[in-house]
Design an enzyme around this catalytic site. Structure first.
Site, PDB file in Angstrom:
ATOM      1  N   CYS A  70      97.818   3.926 -26.895  1.00 39.21           N
ATOM      2  CA  CYS A  70      97.892   3.158 -25.651  1.00 39.21           C
ATOM      3  C   CYS A  70      98.728   1.890 -25.846  1.00 39.21           C
ATOM      4  O   CYS A  70      98.323   0.974 -26.571  1.00 39.21           O
ATOM      5  CB  CYS A  70      96.466   2.819 -25.208  1.00 39.21           C
ATOM      6  SG  CYS A  70      96.351   1.586 -23.922  1.00 39.21           S
ATOM      7  N   CYS A  72      97.004  -1.339 -24.861  1.00 33.07           N
ATOM      8  CA  CYS A  72      95.980  -1.672 -25.863  1.00 33.07           C
ATOM      9  C   CYS A  72      96.614  -2.386 -27.053  1.00 33.07           C
ATOM     10  O   CYS A  72      96.043  -3.340 -27.594  1.00 33.07           O
ATOM     11  CB  CYS A  72      95.269  -0.410 -26.359  1.00 33.07           C
ATOM     12  SG  CYS A  72      94.406   0.528 -25.094  1.00 33.07           S
TER      13      CYS A  72
END
Length: 145
Positions: A68, A71
Site C-alpha cells: 500500500c 501506508c
C-alpha cells in the site's frame, strides 16, 4: 478532509491477499528492528489484547499493508511522531495480510486505517493519509481524551 484508499472488504471475502515471501519476510524482520521503543508489531489477537487493550498508556494502532503506497507514506511519519512523545503514547503496527483476523474484527476495509485505544476502548480513528499538522492534532486529541 480525510482521504481514504478504498479497497472494499478485501479481507472478509479473500479478494486480495499477499503471500509472504522470503524477501518480504526479511523486509518485515528488518523493519521490525528499526522501530523505536514506542513502536511495535502486532501479529495475533493475543498480542493485541496484551499490548493494546491492556496497555496503561494510549495506543495508536496502524492497520497497513506492505503493498500500500499511502501506508508507506503514513507509517514512517506516524512512527516518528509517536517516538517523539517519549512513551506517553505507543504505536502498534498491524500488517493486515499477516493478521487478517484482527482486520476483520475491526471492520478494516481500507488501508491505512488508524485507531486510537485508551483504557482498552477505541476512542477515535481515521482512514487514509493525514498531513503532519493533522497527525499532531490527532495525537494531541488521543492524549487529552
Amino acid at each position: 478532509m480525510q482521504k481514504a484508499l478504498k479497497l472494499g472488504s478485501f479481507f472478509a471475502r479473500s479478494a486480495i491477499s499477499v503471500k509472504p515471501t522470503l524477501a518480504t519476510s526479511k523486509m518485515t524482520q528488518l523493519r521490525h528492528f528499526s522501530h523505536g521503543a514506542s513502536v511495535f508489531d502486532i501479529d495475533s489477537v493475543e498480542d493485541f489484547t496484551e499490548k493494546v487493550i491492556q496497555s496503561s498508556v494510549p495506543v495508536i494502532v496502524d492497520f497497513h499493508a506492505e503493498w500500500c503506497g499511502p501506508c508507506q507514506a503514513l507509517g514512517p511519519r506516524l512512527e516518528e511522531k509517536v517516538n517523539g512523545r517519549q512513551g506517553s503514547v505507543l504505536l502498534a503496527k498491524i500488517n493486515v495480510d499477516h493478521a487478517g483476523e484482527l482486520a476483520m474484527d475491526y471492520g478494516i476495509s481500507a488501508v491505512p486505517t488508524v485507531f486510537a485505544f485508551k483504557n482498552g476502548e477505541k476512542i477515535s480513528g481515521f482512514s487514509g493519509v493525514l498531513d503532519d499538522e493533522q497527525l499532531d492534532d490527532f495525537i494531541e486529541d488521543v492524549l487529552a481524551a
